[in-house]
Design an enzyme around this catalytic site. Structure first.
Site, PDB file in Angstrom:
ATOM      1  CG  ASP A  66      -1.747   0.976   1.394  1.00 49.84           C
ATOM      2  OD1 ASP A  66      -2.158   1.503   0.362  1.00 49.84           O
ATOM      3  OD2 ASP A  66      -1.808   1.889   2.314  1.00 49.84           O
ATOM      4  CB  THR A  99      -1.875   5.318  -1.862  1.00 49.72           C
ATOM      5  OG1 THR A  99      -2.030   4.004  -1.750  1.00 49.72           O
ATOM      6  CG2 THR A  99      -3.045   6.065  -1.153  1.00 49.72           C
ATOM      7  CB  THR A 100       0.957   2.838  -5.497  1.00 55.48           C
ATOM      8  OG1 THR A 100       0.670   1.963  -4.368  1.00 55.48           O
ATOM      9  CG2 THR A 100       2.191   2.245  -5.820  1.00 55.48           C
ATOM     10  CG  ASP A 400      -6.380   0.608   0.531  1.00 53.57           C
ATOM     11  OD1 ASP A 400      -6.619   1.527   1.398  1.00 53.57           O
ATOM     12  OD2 ASP A 400      -5.383   0.428   0.004  1.00 53.57           O
TER      13      ASP A 400
END
Length: 533
Positions: A66, A99-100, A400
């Site tokens: 994550d 988020t990546t 998530d």
């Protein structure tokens, strides 16, 4: 008279020395630092992304892929690199997923900026052009999106599954995705435009068992076991009271000592204590309460041993040491107010429920309260896992998935995943760039090329040839196949919607706008000034 051979004398200019190369060096340093952060987590993008093992200073180990978690725990020193960590956190708060991706896109845009700066363009011109690019990209995304209804349970589960597929716990997405959808739909409030507060979903970690034992509990779960050894462990048709006062002898606020000189006085003190506690217990019995929830007390014991003995005798189940921050959740679930003094401990302030019991869960025991009469919009999820690392990863992955479903409740539109939206934006922006002139044309083309980093990285992480994969993908989109994306499982380009790889529109829009904002901020910095303190 000045002779012809003599050059006319120039007036000495009184301007200060200006170092033209310093802003360019600072800008380059910032871009390189931010790109280094982006490259560090690039390998963990997508369902075939690698995991990172993070070792903290105290020896604790975390295994995750994550982006927000990796960057949060990474020791970043450069101020520009810290901006990318903040970017990842902002995406986590806004959308919860991607988020990546957002950091990888920001890194690619910075690389594009570097090339444009080398061509001699002004940073402000690039920054303004990128803002227009982002607006155009959001328009393209909106045109691609498909509307979805909240009642369409299957579509919501598909998008939650897509979010879980890139996690360590991907093989359990069939269990966790429907669980996330059910949890969010239970706490969403139609009267308030379907506002979802994830604080209303309480995730409780319980070591032991496997991830398959994870369950959704419609009711209240306490991580503590029932206090007292002889008290009841299972009660039906219960009346619940939540108290914020202590059932123990009163103490002075300051450290005073009371000196008792003779046995008669000692007996009197003990007798008074006993009468004081007995009075409280009688009041509890009179109200008809048989499950007592007690807030944690700092100054003294919430319940003394004597009080516990009396409560066991009158068959009252006691759950003590409920944390102060959990009181709000308990009140919302039971739809009640905490009772702050004995005078208010009356039958009207109690809550009814069908069942309260102590259940074993892994290595410890929980108290469950089910069938609450007038429950609030909250839900509890008991997460199970064989070890601490797995439990933490399940918690992060479920968070998530919950965020993805929350995005769909807020903005009810879906788009295809698998690099399809990025390549479509790249293609349309490149076509649009041909209609422009000047700096804008270059900037739009550079922005379009930068967006191709997502499908290229997806292919690379899946062990495919990135160049041939992206070329074929671009070709398919040019032929009008808007939803063609990289199918990582089959290692080919397929219609990604039929493969059920979908994501909320909000995640992609948020990723593009936030990464562009961050890149524009980094571009406009031309000096780093240190303060005194």
């Amino acid at each position: 008279m000045v002779s012809k051979n003599e050059a006319p004398k120039r007036k000495p200019q009184a301007s200060a020395y200006k170092d033209k190369s310093k802003p360019a060096d600072i800008r380059l340093s910032n871009i390189n630092a931010a790109k280094a952060v982006s490259d560090a987590i690039r390998t963990s993008l997508g369902p075939r992304g690698m995991d990172k093992m993070i070792q903290a200073g105290n020896g604790e180990v975390t295994i995750t892929n994550d982006g927000a978690t990796i960057l949060k725990q990474m020791n970043v020193l450069h101020p520009a690199a810290k901006m990318l960590v903040e970017l990842s956190r902002a995406q986590d708060i806004e959308a919860g997923d991607g988020t990546t991706s957002v950091v990888v896109v920001a890194g690619a845009l910075l690389e594009a900026c570097e090339k444009l700066l080398q061509m001699g363009m002004h940073p402000t011109a690039i920054s303004d052009a990128f803002e227009r690019c982002a607006e155009k990209a959001v328009e393209i995304l909106n045109d691609m999106s498909i509307p979805v209804e909240i009642g369409d349970h299957e579509s919501l589960v598909k998008s939650a599954s897509t979010s879980l597929n890139s996690k360590v716990v991907s093989q359990y997405s069939g269990l966790l995705a429907p669980l996330a959808v059910d949890a969010v739909l239970k706490v969403s409030d139609p009267s308030r435009n379907d506002v979802v507060d994830l604080k209303d979903i309480k995730c409780i970690r319980s070591l032991g068992g496997t991830i398959e034992d994870t369950e959704l509990v419609e009711g209240l779960v306490f991580t503590q076991r029932a206090a007292g050894t002889n008290g009841p462990k299972r009660l039906e048709k219960v009346r619940i009271g939540l108290i914020q006062f202590c059932i123990s002898p009163p103490k002075t606020d300051m450290d005073h000592s009371v000196i008792v000189s003779d046995y008669a006085a000692m007996d009197r003190v003990l007798k008074q204590e006993r009468e004081y506690i007995l009075n409280i217990v009688k009041q509890i019995k009179k109200s008809g309460c048989n499950v007592l929830l007690v807030q944690k007390s700092i100054l003294r014991d919430a319940i003394s041993d004597l009080a516990q003995h009396f409560l066991d005798k009158i068959k009252v189940m006691v759950v003590k040491d409920i944390e102060r921050e959990d009181i709000e959740f308990v009140c919302k679930t039971l739809n009640c107010r905490p009772i702050a003094s004995l005078d208010h401990f009356v039958a009207e302030n109690l809550v009814s429920a069908d069942l309260a019991e102590e259940v074993p869960s892994g290595t410890n025991k929980f108290v469950k309260i089910m069938g609450i009469q007038n429950p609030g919009k909250t839900v509890s999820v008991v997460l199970r896992g064989s070890n601490k690392l797995v439990l933490e990863e399940v918690d992060r992955s479920l968070h998530d998935a919950l965020c993805v479903v929350r995005c769909l409740v807020r903005n009810r539109r879906l788009i295809a995943g698998g690099g399809a939206p990025e390549i479509e934006m790249a293609l349309q922006l490149a076509n649009y760039a041909q209609t422009l002139v000047g700096v804008d044309a270059y900037c739009f083309r550079a922005f379009a090329e930068a967006l191709e980093v997502i499908p290229s990285t997806l292919a690379e992480n899946a062990g495919l040839n990135p160049i041939s994969t992206v070329t074929e993908l671009r070709n398919r989109h040019a032929q009008g196949e808007k939803n063609a994306g990289i199918n990582v499982r089959k290692g080919a380009i397929t219609d990604i919607l039929t493969e059920n790889v979908v994501q909320p529109l909000l995640v992609s829009i948020s990723a593009i706008t936030l990464s562009t904002e961050t890149v524009r901020s980094i571009l406009k910095i031309d000096d780093i000034v240190n303060t005194i303190n």
